[in-house]
Design an enzyme around this catalytic site. Sequence first.
Site, short mmCIF file in Angstrom:
data_model
loop_
_atom_site.label_atom_id
_atom_site.label_comp_id
_atom_site.label_asym_id
_atom_site.label_seq_id
_atom_site.Cartn_x
_atom_site.Cartn_y
_atom_site.Cartn_z
N GLY A 169 0.82 -1.20 0.00
CA GLY A 169 0.00 0.00 0.00
C GLY A 169 0.85 1.25 0.00
N CYS A 186 5.33 -5.67 1.97
CA CYS A 186 5.55 -4.24 1.79
C CYS A 186 4.95 -3.41 2.94
CB CYS A 186 5.03 -3.80 0.42
SG CYS A 186 5.74 -2.24 -0.16
N ASN A 212 8.82 -1.59 -4.44
CA ASN A 212 8.20 -0.26 -4.57
C ASN A 212 7.90 0.27 -3.19
OD1 ASN A 212 6.76 2.03 -5.11
ND2 ASN A 212 4.92 0.95 -5.78
N HIS A 227 8.25 -7.71 -3.31
CA HIS A 227 7.01 -8.21 -3.90
C HIS A 227 7.20 -9.58 -4.53
CE1 HIS A 227 4.39 -4.62 -3.56
NE2 HIS A 227 5.55 -3.99 -3.53
N GLU A 270 4.93 -11.44 -5.53
CA GLU A 270 3.89 -11.62 -6.55
C GLU A 270 4.18 -10.81 -7.80
OE1 GLU A 270 3.03 -7.61 -5.47
OE2 GLU A 270 3.78 -9.30 -4.33
#
Length: 356
Positions: A218, A246, A288, A331, A333
């Site tokens: 998020g 994350c 990210n 991440h 995924e």
Amino acid sequence: MKAFLILEDGTVFEGKHIGSDKDMISEIVFNTSMTGYLEVLTDPSYAGQAVVMTYPLIGNYGVTPDMESKKAWPDGYIVRELSRMPSNFRCEKTLQEFLKEQDIPGIADVDTRALTQVLREKGTMNGMITANENYNLEEILPKLKTYQVGDVVSKATCSEKYVLPGSGKKVALLDLGAKNNIANSLNKRGCEVTVYPAHTTAEEIISAHPDGIMLSNGPGDPADCISIIEEIKKLYQTNIPVFAICLGHQLMALALGASTYKLKYGHRGGNHPVKDLKTGRVYISSQNHGYVVDDKSMDSNIAVPAFVNVNDKTNEGLEYKGKNIFTVQFHPEACPGPQDSGYLFDRFMNMMKGAE
């Protein structure tokens, strides 16, 4: 039409206007991915930010169905060269058309690598994209210095609970601004995934008797999510297996007394090396994030570092002692991106099976 990118230190880059016809003020961050611009644009973690793509040609395969959410999230988009004639058998429209449709202003013909060097040397800064050639720096700079990303989790989360049917384990996914591929990665392993809005109470999630709980990625500063952190404390007190990615990783750490801090310019791209501290193996990961957990602030009786960033030695994951809980900053995924760490979803599946 000319456009200008103005940074809060007074640096100005001139280029060509793309996307929506409006001015924009936001936090300027850069992403080093060589592909996957559509997934970047539709990643809710970019809410409250404008993205600089360091790879020079963007938009060459147009807009395809590869969306990580139903809409685009960045406030602005900054590229070196925007492809006007995409070529791909799955192409549905040009990136320029998509930016206009999503009301995102941008700027092209900018030396994005020079811009990235400024952000690396001076740190992430706020900036403005404008097509007004008569801009007044004295008026703009104070506005840039006062810009705050704010409560973007509330904007990025789903509005109501929904279910992805499956015949296997039941997973509760707390949507803090989740990418679609997190739920899909669980769903394709047979899980029934119930996606909950970010401000759902722990009691509601626990009362549904899930086999496992997933805390998603998020946007924003994790320390601002005070009420969500309180609910995650309650989830920790159960014996339900938890896997967090994350922002979810950061919030679990904050819930257990650790602290987070903002990186100078963050980790955003598809080629960040992380080391598994148990095996010594290095995985290439997609990342990210602008904040990290200070693992030195975590009580070692509660959790220990599980992964570390090979480049700057920051924390990339925690394993919780006496609990079926593990969390990662990167991440697994990733789509597109390296699939090296996709096995973590299988590890979560095994944790849920062991909880029977």
